[in-house]
Scaffold this motif. Structure first.
Motif, short mmCIF file in Angstrom:
data_model
loop_
_atom_site.label_atom_id
_atom_site.label_comp_id
_atom_site.label_asym_id
_atom_site.label_seq_id
_atom_site.Cartn_x
_atom_site.Cartn_y
_atom_site.Cartn_z
N ILE A 44 94.29 -2.51 76.74
CA ILE A 44 94.19 -3.56 77.37
C ILE A 44 95.00 -3.91 78.54
O ILE A 44 94.80 -4.94 79.42
N GLY A 45 95.96 -2.86 78.73
CA GLY A 45 96.81 -2.91 79.97
C GLY A 45 98.13 -3.39 79.73
O GLY A 45 99.02 -2.67 80.30
N PHE A 46 98.46 -4.63 79.12
CA PHE A 46 99.61 -4.90 78.66
C PHE A 46 99.72 -5.66 77.32
O PHE A 46 98.42 -6.43 77.07
N TYR A 47 100.70 -6.09 76.73
CA TYR A 47 100.75 -6.84 75.44
C TYR A 47 101.82 -7.63 75.47
O TYR A 47 102.87 -7.69 75.80
N ASP A 48 101.49 -8.71 74.40
CA ASP A 48 102.61 -9.97 74.13
C ASP A 48 103.20 -9.66 72.99
O ASP A 48 102.52 -9.56 71.91
N LEU A 49 104.45 -9.16 73.09
CA LEU A 49 105.11 -8.92 71.86
C LEU A 49 105.40 -10.16 71.06
O LEU A 49 105.85 -10.02 69.91
N CYS A 50 105.17 -11.31 71.40
CA CYS A 50 105.32 -12.46 70.57
C CYS A 50 103.94 -12.87 69.91
O CYS A 50 103.48 -13.91 69.35
N GLY A 51 103.01 -11.99 70.30
CA GLY A 51 101.41 -12.45 69.64
C GLY A 51 101.37 -11.97 68.29
O GLY A 51 102.13 -11.40 67.67
N VAL A 52 100.09 -12.31 67.68
CA VAL A 52 99.96 -12.46 66.46
C VAL A 52 100.09 -10.71 65.88
O VAL A 52 100.50 -10.63 64.85
N GLN A 53 99.34 -9.91 66.59
CA GLN A 53 99.32 -8.69 66.14
C GLN A 53 100.76 -7.77 66.58
O GLN A 53 101.11 -7.42 65.24
N ALA A 54 101.19 -7.93 67.16
CA ALA A 54 102.60 -7.21 67.44
C ALA A 54 103.59 -7.75 66.55
O ALA A 54 104.46 -7.30 65.92
N GLY A 55 103.44 -9.28 66.25
CA GLY A 55 104.20 -10.12 65.48
C GLY A 55 103.98 -9.48 63.90
O GLY A 55 105.05 -9.69 63.18
N LEU A 126 90.92 -5.53 79.55
CA LEU A 126 91.30 -4.58 80.71
C LEU A 126 90.98 -5.00 82.02
O LEU A 126 91.76 -4.95 82.86
N LYS A 127 89.66 -5.18 82.10
CA LYS A 127 89.05 -5.57 83.55
C LYS A 127 89.67 -6.87 83.97
O LYS A 127 90.13 -7.06 84.94
N ASP A 128 89.96 -7.86 82.94
CA ASP A 128 90.78 -8.99 83.51
C ASP A 128 92.18 -8.79 83.94
O ASP A 128 92.51 -9.09 85.01
N ASN A 129 92.76 -7.97 83.01
CA ASN A 129 94.16 -7.69 83.61
C ASN A 129 94.38 -6.89 84.70
O ASN A 129 95.52 -6.80 85.49
N MET A 130 93.51 -5.81 85.03
CA MET A 130 93.44 -5.32 86.25
C MET A 130 92.84 -5.82 87.58
O MET A 130 92.92 -5.23 88.54
N ALA A 131 92.35 -7.04 87.38
CA ALA A 131 91.58 -7.50 88.28
C ALA A 131 92.45 -7.93 89.63
O ALA A 131 93.44 -8.30 89.60
N GLY A 132 91.84 -7.75 90.69
CA GLY A 132 92.39 -7.96 91.80
C GLY A 132 93.14 -6.72 92.70
O GLY A 132 93.40 -6.86 93.73
N ASP A 133 93.18 -5.35 92.10
CA ASP A 133 93.56 -4.42 92.51
C ASP A 133 92.43 -3.44 92.81
O ASP A 133 91.82 -2.81 92.02
N ARG A 134 92.23 -3.42 94.00
CA ARG A 134 90.85 -2.46 94.43
C ARG A 134 91.12 -1.11 94.36
O ARG A 134 90.24 -0.43 94.12
N ARG A 135 92.16 -0.44 93.88
CA ARG A 135 92.68 0.95 93.65
C ARG A 135 92.10 1.14 92.44
O ARG A 135 92.14 2.36 91.82
#
Length: 282
Positions: A44-55, A126-135
């Motif tokens: 997904i691009g990056f992760y929340d270490l305080c999120g439910v899954q990582a926790g 992933l698309k949401d997290n990478m949005a705005g970068d045309r590369r």
């Protein structure tokens, strides 16, 4: 083995994989000519270490958590730490970059970032997290087809990361098949395959098949935090790197001992050697 990544983000295996990925990107960027970065199982691009899954696992505490506040990090980890710091401007450690975010931040204006994620929900994130970068372009499909679909690239230089979830028994074999496909389609491709160190018999077959891939040269880098014959759990991880840029081998000889010492849980160790050595005049 199920390696759904949000549960394991930032653990010792991620530290190895992403530290080496940062060095690969930095070494490719020494030349002005553009390159393409390809990621077969991007997440997904990056992760929340305080999120439910990582926790639920808190594995990051024994990985990046051990390094984050240290003041003796080798300079070879500067890009890695800076990428994490960019996601945590308050100086804390909550968000952790996956390989897509690392590649996006460490690639240049002339480079392309080509990401693939099969899981529909993860692909949308992933698309949401990478949005705005045309590369950056995001493909939603079977990651094992990426090398055949996108290589060769117009840039003439490519880095392909193969990092499957290892939910299926045949994925080590599929990794070596993807390696062979990538080399056959564009011989100079830098291919990095991440793999878990768990079943030594399976790994022996994996190494043997990788040696038949046709890669001009193939470097093996491994880091473990438990004895490699431990029958349970993830003992460590490794990367097979085809066509590693110079001087990656020398850099890893400096970096791996440091990581093995800092990340060891019961018994740390490392290995760096060539499965395929470059032929004279090759």
């Amino acid at each position: 083995m199920n390696y759904r990544h949000a549960f394991h983000a930032g653990n010792h295996a991620d530290v190895l994989k992403h530290a080496v990925l940062c060095r690969l990107l930095a070494l490719l960027a020494r030349k002005d000519k553009p390159f393409a970065y390809l990621d077969s199982h991007a997440g997904i691009g990056f992760y929340d270490l305080c999120g439910v899954q990582a926790g639920k696992t808190d594995e990051w505490r024994e990985g990046i958590g051990r390094l984050w506040l240290r003041d003796d990090l080798p300079a070879l980890l500067d890009d890695y730490r800076a990428t994490i710091a960019a996601l945590n401007p308050d100086g804390g450690l909550r968000y952790y970059p996956g390989s897509p975010e690392i590649a996006r931040r460490l690639s240049r204006a002339q480079d392309r970032v080509l990401l693939n994620e099969k899981h529909p929900e993860d692909g949308r994130l992933l698309k949401d997290n990478m949005a705005g970068d045309r590369r950056v372009s995001v493909h939603l499909g079977e990651g094992w087809h990426l090398a055949k679909a996108l290589l060769p690239v117009a840039e003439k230089r490519a880095l392909l990361l193969i990092d499957p979830p290892f939910e299926q028994a045949d994925e080590l074999q599929r990794c070596t098949e993807a390696l062979a496909t990538a080399i056959a389609r564009m011989r100079q491709t830098v291919v990095a395959i991440w793999y878990p160190i768990k079943d030594q018999r399976q790994l022996k077959r994996f190494y043997q098949e990788a040696q038949k891939s046709g890669a001009p040269k193939l470097l093996r880098a491994e880091l473990w935090v438990h004895p490699t014959d431990n029958p349970a759990g993830l003992n460590g991880s490794g990367l097979l790197i085809a066509n590693p840029p110079w001087p990656l081998e020398d850099e890893l000889r400096e970096l791996l001992p440091y990581l093995a010492e800092r990340l060891a849980q019961s018994q740390g160790g490392w290995r760096l050697d060539w499965l395929i050595e470059e032929q004279a005049g090759g």
